[in-house]
Write a protein that holds these residues in place. Structure first.
Motif, mmCIF file in Angstrom:
data_model
loop_
_atom_site.group_PDB
_atom_site.id
_atom_site.type_symbol
_atom_site.label_atom_id
_atom_site.label_comp_id
_atom_site.label_asym_id
_atom_site.label_seq_id
_atom_site.Cartn_x
_atom_site.Cartn_y
_atom_site.Cartn_z
ATOM 1 N N HIS A 118 0.834 -1.209 0.000
ATOM 2 C CA HIS A 118 0.000 0.000 0.000
ATOM 3 C C HIS A 118 0.865 1.255 0.000
ATOM 4 O O HIS A 118 0.583 2.206 -0.736
ATOM 5 N N LEU A 119 1.898 1.280 0.830
ATOM 6 C CA LEU A 119 2.783 2.443 0.894
ATOM 7 C C LEU A 119 3.396 2.711 -0.477
ATOM 8 O O LEU A 119 3.411 3.849 -0.964
ATOM 9 N N HIS A 120 3.882 1.674 -1.122
ATOM 10 C CA HIS A 120 4.478 1.812 -2.446
ATOM 11 C C HIS A 120 3.455 2.370 -3.435
ATOM 12 O O HIS A 120 3.746 3.296 -4.200
ATOM 13 N N ASP A 121 2.254 1.826 -3.402
ATOM 14 C CA ASP A 121 1.179 2.289 -4.278
ATOM 15 C C ASP A 121 0.854 3.753 -4.008
ATOM 16 O O ASP A 121 0.741 4.557 -4.940
ATOM 17 N N TYR A 122 0.710 4.122 -2.735
ATOM 18 C CA TYR A 122 0.384 5.507 -2.384
ATOM 19 C C TYR A 122 1.459 6.472 -2.873
ATOM 20 O O TYR A 122 1.163 7.522 -3.440
ATOM 21 N N LEU A 123 2.717 6.119 -2.648
ATOM 22 C CA LEU A 123 3.809 7.006 -3.051
ATOM 23 C C LEU A 123 3.894 7.129 -4.569
ATOM 24 O O LEU A 123 4.148 8.219 -5.087
ATOM 25 N N GLU A 124 3.667 6.035 -5.291
ATOM 26 C CA GLU A 124 3.645 6.109 -6.754
ATOM 27 C C GLU A 124 2.526 7.023 -7.233
ATOM 28 O O GLU A 124 2.714 7.811 -8.166
ATOM 29 N N ARG A 125 1.356 6.944 -6.599
ATOM 30 C CA ARG A 125 0.225 7.785 -6.993
ATOM 31 C C ARG A 125 0.494 9.251 -6.683
ATOM 32 O O ARG A 125 0.159 10.132 -7.488
#
Length: 152
Positions: free
Chosen positions: A136-143
């Motif tokens: 989730h953290l990776h996804d949030y930061l990419e977004r």
């Protein structure tokens, strides 16, 4: 359950400040990890080697863009890494006026050592997160990054 240690009287850091602090700590941890190997290498130089190892040879301009350095700073970093024998400037195959930056055998060997340093730092940084939280953290930061790069 709330597992972070901020008290209710301490205001939370803004997203920008928090991201900056995380980056500062990652840089500090990575440079410390590199130093344990007895290497004289700064984080920016690590990033240059990483980009070349993962993306292959490229122009100095492309490399500067990939690690977010201006041209003058990139030239200084490339000069240092070339003196250490980790990379070389080669003529571009299609454009005789241009140069391509590529890792040497020594640079590739160094990258193999640095990969374990990078893995240890990132694993340590995420140690308090469950696998789904890391995803989730990776996804949030990419977004967030995508939104910032595509704002008009």
């Amino acid at each position: 359950m709330n597992t972070h240690s901020t008290s209710t009287s301490t205001p939370r850091e803004s997203l920008g400040v928090l991201l900056g602090l995380v980056r500062t700590e990652l840089v500090r941890a990575m440079e410390a990890e590199i130093a344990t190997k007895g290497l004289d290498l700064k984080f920016t130089q690590f990033l240059i080697l990483k980009r070349l190892a993962l993306l292959g040879p490229m122009s100095a301009t492309e490399l500067a863009r990939a690690v977010e350095l201006d041209g003058g700073a990139m030239t200084r970093q490339l000069d240092q890494l070339e003196r250490k024998g980790y990379l070389r400037r080669c003529p571009h195959e299609q454009d005789r006026r241009a140069l391509r930056i590529e890792l040497t055998a020594e640079g590739n060997a160094l990258w193999q050592q640095l990969t374990s340093c990078n893995d240890r730092v990132l694993t340590s940084a995420q140690a308090s997160l469950a696998a789904d939280e890391r995803a989730h953290l990776h996804d949030y930061l990419e977004r967030v990054l995508h939104a910032l790069r595509n704002r008009n």
